[in-house]
Design an enzyme around this catalytic site. Structure first.
Site, PDB file in Angstrom:
ATOM      1  N   CYS A 116      35.386  34.443  34.867  1.00  0.00           N
ATOM      2  CA  CYS A 116      36.752  34.239  35.369  1.00  0.00           C
ATOM      3  C   CYS A 116      37.107  32.770  35.593  1.00  0.00           C
ATOM      4  O   CYS A 116      38.268  32.450  35.860  1.00  0.00           O
ATOM      5  CB  CYS A 116      36.964  35.027  36.654  1.00  0.00           C
ATOM      6  N   HIS A 256      43.238  32.147  40.791  1.00  0.00           N
ATOM      7  CA  HIS A 256      42.763  33.236  39.942  1.00  0.00           C
ATOM      8  C   HIS A 256      43.146  34.557  40.601  1.00  0.00           C
ATOM      9  O   HIS A 256      43.019  34.713  41.814  1.00  0.00           O
ATOM     10  CB  HIS A 256      41.244  33.137  39.787  1.00  0.00           C
ATOM     11  N   ASN A 286      43.487  41.786  37.009  1.00  0.00           N
ATOM     12  CA  ASN A 286      42.667  40.614  36.727  1.00  0.00           C
ATOM     13  C   ASN A 286      42.489  40.496  35.210  1.00  0.00           C
ATOM     14  O   ASN A 286      41.759  41.268  34.600  1.00  0.00           O
ATOM     15  CB  ASN A 286      41.309  40.782  37.424  1.00  0.00           C
TER      16      ASN A 286
END
Ligand code: UT7
Length: 333
Positions: A116, A256, A286
């Protein structure tokens, strides 16, 4: 002429049409809209359904959006960095194919893999190439077809992830706009908490690994959450202190999008009110490497030249960091 900084001069993004809502997930696994919403902030995510299309498709669409909006000739691009955790295939870099498909025939390209945090690390990489003075247009792409590695019978992961792509263009600036500072970190302790066991060099794919579903993402959510909450907030606070910024000076947190509670904890530590925090997790879940650019796409019109942005991420590995950017153009006209 001042020192060269790497300014973000254009943004682009793409998400597939198919919407996987919490309501639909309720029919697939033992979960509820209420559980997902309160624990993560996610209401729906986008899924790339078409057979035979991979991460490159998402990246190409995002890049084309950027090229169109910014009137950029792809032949002028020097370099394409492709941040992804779900490359089209092993060995052949996805970015190389994407660069050719968008007509960036004078660019070289490679993939950057850091779960990520791939995109955040990619911002650092793009900035260094620009600061070197050798490269004038660096295209950073972040895309992931997370649905290709998710087990839609595992309620602990399938509710979180979605597919999407984003793109940023970096160009040299001599007036102090662009990437100004960064704090990047990693810790291999995280390898056990967020991983895919099979399909790599330790455990190549076999009938057995497929039967055991070992080619899907495994996440020890609680452990990842604990590390994410403290580490993402730590680096975000540190980068503010190091640059003499208070909560009043920071115009935007670009976090994020993994969990609304992690985002909230970071914003709180930075002393930022809700309205200065970019959030679109409710729409996309996500999307791994695409979360940061997709935030910029959604908020671009609200950004003004000179705004102070702090980008922050935390992800598998573990990998995490924060980057301080002075926004380079007025997008609200
Ligand atoms: O972007 C990469 C980095 N990733 C992250 O930052 C993700 C970090 N982790 C998280 O966001 C959270 O840990 C999750 C959203 C993954 C999970 O939330 P949580 O509050 O940590 O829940 P939990 O794992 O502690 O589970 C609590 C309960 C458990 O039941 P018991 O043991 O208390 O009976 C789970 O089995 O909730 C259960 N549960 C669910 N219930 C309904 C787990 N998943 C679900 C679900 N629906 N989808």
């Amino acid at each position: 002429m001042g020192k060269i900084t790497a300014a973000i001069t254009a943004v682009g993004g793409y998400v597939p049409d198919y919407v996987l809502s919490n309501k639909i997930l309720e029919t697939m696994v033992d979960t509820t809209d209420e559980w997902i919403t309160t624990r993560t902030g996610i209401k729906e995510r986008r899924i790339l359904k078409e057979e035979g299309k991979g991460t490159s498709y998402l990246a190409i669409k995002a890049a084309e959006d950027l090229l169109r909006k910014s009137n950029t000739d792809p032949k002028d691009i020097d370099m394409v960095i492709m941040a992804t955790a779900t490359p089209d295939m092993p060995v052949a870099a996805t970015g190389v194919y994407v660069a050719s498909e968008i007509g960036a025939v004078n660019a070289f390209s490679y993939d950057l893999v850091a779960a990520c945090s791939s995109f955040l690390y990619g911002m650092s990489t793009a900035a260094r190439y620009i600061e070197s003075g050798r490269y004038k247009k660096v295209l950073l792409l972040g895309a992931d077809k997370m649905s290709s590695i998710i087990d839609y019978e595992d309620r602990t992961t399938c509710i979180i992830f979605g597919d999407g792509g984003g793109a940023l263009l970096f160009e040299p600036n001599h007036d102090g706009y662009g990437v100004l500072d960064e704090i990047l970190r990693s810790d291999g302790i995280g390898r056990q908490s967020l991983k895919i066991d099979a399909g790599g060099s330790i455990m190549p794919a076999s009938h057995e690994t497929v039967d055991n579903k070992q080619h899907y993402v495994f996440q020890d959510g609680k452990t990842v959450f604990k590390f994410a909450v403290s580490n993402m907030a730590d680096v975000s606070e540190q980068i503010m202190v190091r640059n003499g910024l208070t909560g009043d000076d920071v115009d935007w947190l670009v976090p994020h999008q993994a969990n609304l509670r992690i985002i909230g904890a970071t914003a709180k530590r930075m002393n930022l009110p809700e309205e200065k925090v970019m959030v679109n997790i409710q729409k996309y879940g996500n999307t791994t490497s695409a979360t940061l650019p997709l935030c910029l796409v959604d908020y671009e019109k609200q950004l003004s030249k000179g705004d102070n942005l702090v980008f922050a991420s935390f992800g598998g590995g573990f990998t995490w960091g924060a980057i301080y950017v002075k926004w380079a153009y007025d997008s609200n006209s």
